[in-house]
Design a protein around this motif. Structure first.
Motif, mmCIF file in Angstrom:
data_model
loop_
_atom_site.group_PDB
_atom_site.id
_atom_site.type_symbol
_atom_site.label_atom_id
_atom_site.label_comp_id
_atom_site.label_asym_id
_atom_site.label_seq_id
_atom_site.Cartn_x
_atom_site.Cartn_y
_atom_site.Cartn_z
ATOM 1 N N LEU A 8 0.829 -1.199 0.000
ATOM 2 C CA LEU A 8 0.000 0.000 0.000
ATOM 3 C C LEU A 8 0.869 1.257 0.000
ATOM 4 O O LEU A 8 0.604 2.202 -0.750
ATOM 5 C CB LEU A 8 -0.937 -0.005 1.213
ATOM 6 N N ARG A 9 1.904 1.259 0.811
ATOM 7 C CA ARG A 9 2.827 2.407 0.841
ATOM 8 C C ARG A 9 3.471 2.627 -0.522
ATOM 9 O O ARG A 9 3.591 3.745 -0.986
ATOM 10 C CB ARG A 9 3.916 2.196 1.891
ATOM 11 N N GLU A 10 3.880 1.546 -1.157
ATOM 12 C CA GLU A 10 4.506 1.659 -2.479
ATOM 13 C C GLU A 10 3.507 2.168 -3.508
ATOM 14 O O GLU A 10 3.847 2.996 -4.350
ATOM 15 C CB GLU A 10 5.088 0.309 -2.920
ATOM 16 N N ASP A 11 2.261 1.691 -3.433
ATOM 17 C CA ASP A 11 1.235 2.185 -4.348
ATOM 18 C C ASP A 11 0.997 3.680 -4.160
ATOM 19 O O ASP A 11 0.864 4.428 -5.130
ATOM 20 C CB ASP A 11 -0.088 1.431 -4.146
ATOM 21 N N VAL A 12 0.941 4.107 -2.906
ATOM 22 C CA VAL A 12 0.752 5.532 -2.614
ATOM 23 C C VAL A 12 1.944 6.331 -3.128
ATOM 24 O O VAL A 12 1.783 7.385 -3.751
ATOM 25 C CB VAL A 12 0.549 5.763 -1.095
ATOM 26 N N ARG A 13 3.149 5.828 -2.899
ATOM 27 C CA ARG A 13 4.357 6.511 -3.362
ATOM 28 C C ARG A 13 4.369 6.635 -4.880
ATOM 29 O O ARG A 13 4.631 7.704 -5.423
ATOM 30 C CB ARG A 13 5.604 5.765 -2.889
ATOM 31 N N GLN A 14 4.044 5.542 -5.572
ATOM 32 C CA GLN A 14 4.021 5.565 -7.035
ATOM 33 C C GLN A 14 2.945 6.513 -7.561
ATOM 34 O O GLN A 14 3.166 7.234 -8.523
ATOM 35 C CB GLN A 14 3.797 4.145 -7.594
ATOM 36 N N GLY A 15 1.796 6.513 -6.918
ATOM 37 C CA GLY A 15 0.722 7.432 -7.311
ATOM 38 C C GLY A 15 1.123 8.882 -7.119
ATOM 39 O O GLY A 15 0.854 9.736 -7.963
ATOM 40 N N LEU A 17 4.239 10.066 -7.067
ATOM 41 C CA LEU A 17 5.248 10.384 -8.079
ATOM 42 C C LEU A 17 4.607 10.627 -9.441
ATOM 43 O O LEU A 17 4.987 11.564 -10.162
ATOM 44 C CB LEU A 17 6.274 9.252 -8.183
ATOM 45 N N ARG A 18 3.640 9.817 -9.797
ATOM 46 C CA ARG A 18 2.958 9.969 -11.084
ATOM 47 C C ARG A 18 2.250 11.328 -11.159
ATOM 48 O O ARG A 18 2.355 12.047 -12.140
ATOM 49 C CB ARG A 18 1.965 8.819 -11.271
ATOM 50 N N ARG A 19 1.535 11.697 -10.079
ATOM 51 C CA ARG A 19 0.848 12.995 -10.056
ATOM 52 C C ARG A 19 1.842 14.155 -10.094
ATOM 53 O O ARG A 19 1.606 15.161 -10.763
ATOM 54 C CB ARG A 19 -0.053 13.100 -8.829
ATOM 55 N N MET A 20 2.958 14.013 -9.394
ATOM 56 C CA MET A 20 3.978 15.066 -9.390
ATOM 57 C C MET A 20 4.590 15.237 -10.780
ATOM 58 O O MET A 20 4.787 16.363 -11.245
ATOM 59 C CB MET A 20 5.060 14.751 -8.351
ATOM 60 N N ARG A 21 4.871 14.119 -11.446
ATOM 61 C CA ARG A 21 5.422 14.201 -12.809
ATOM 62 C C ARG A 21 4.424 14.841 -13.766
ATOM 63 O O ARG A 21 4.791 15.636 -14.621
ATOM 64 C CB ARG A 21 5.829 12.814 -13.290
ATOM 65 N N GLN A 22 3.163 14.488 -13.618
ATOM 66 C CA GLN A 22 2.133 15.064 -14.478
ATOM 67 C C GLN A 22 2.019 16.569 -14.221
ATOM 68 O O GLN A 22 1.922 17.361 -15.164
ATOM 69 C CB GLN A 22 0.785 14.391 -14.230
ATOM 70 N N ALA A 23 2.033 16.964 -12.960
ATOM 71 C CA ALA A 23 1.953 18.390 -12.627
ATOM 72 C C ALA A 23 3.152 19.141 -13.188
ATOM 73 O O ALA A 23 3.013 20.243 -13.724
ATOM 74 C CB ALA A 23 1.865 18.579 -11.107
ATOM 75 N N LEU A 24 4.334 18.542 -13.093
ATOM 76 C CA LEU A 24 5.534 19.176 -13.639
ATOM 77 C C LEU A 24 5.431 19.319 -15.150
ATOM 78 O O LEU A 24 5.750 20.381 -15.704
ATOM 79 C CB LEU A 24 6.775 18.360 -13.276
#
Length: 114
Positions: A8-15, A17-24
């Motif tokens: 669950l922690r890894e899923d949250v971390r990956q999510g 990171l994905r949102r941060m990359r998209q925002a960037l």
């Protein structure tokens, strides 16, 4: 149970990171739009004032060195490159990698202009 919490922690971390990359990526796209608008406005102002058009410089690469020693090189339209080197070799390794990224960016720009 502990394995599921770790997953669950890894899923949250990956999510995250994905949102941060998209925002960037969205911010970088907006920045490119603003640069294009600025260039058009500068040309319009120069035309109204009867001056030769302003030649905007192309942004080829940006190098960011943070206080903790992280070095990131980015070029428009490409992902940022984090440069990692041992402190003793940091200057030489950094210069070499920056030169490679800038050269690649210049080649890409030249291909787009043709």
């Amino acid at each position: 149970m502990e394995e599921r919490v770790g997953d669950l922690r890894e899923d949250v971390r990956q999510g995250t990171l994905r949102r941060m990359r998209q925002a960037l990526a969205e911010k970088e796209a907006r920045l490119e739009e603003l640069r294009a608008d600025r260039a058009r406005l500068a040309a319009s102002i120069a035309e109204v004032e009867g001056q030769p058009p302003v030649q905007e410089e192309d942004l080829v690469a940006t190098v960011t060195l943070s206080a903790d020693g992280r070095l990131v090189v980015s070029a428009p339209g490409t992902p940022a490159h984090r440069i990692v080197a041992l402190r003793g070799k940091l200057a030489g390794a950094t210069a070499q990698r920056v030169a490679e990224i800038v050269e690649k960016s210049l080649q890409t720009r030249d291909r787009q202009e043709r």
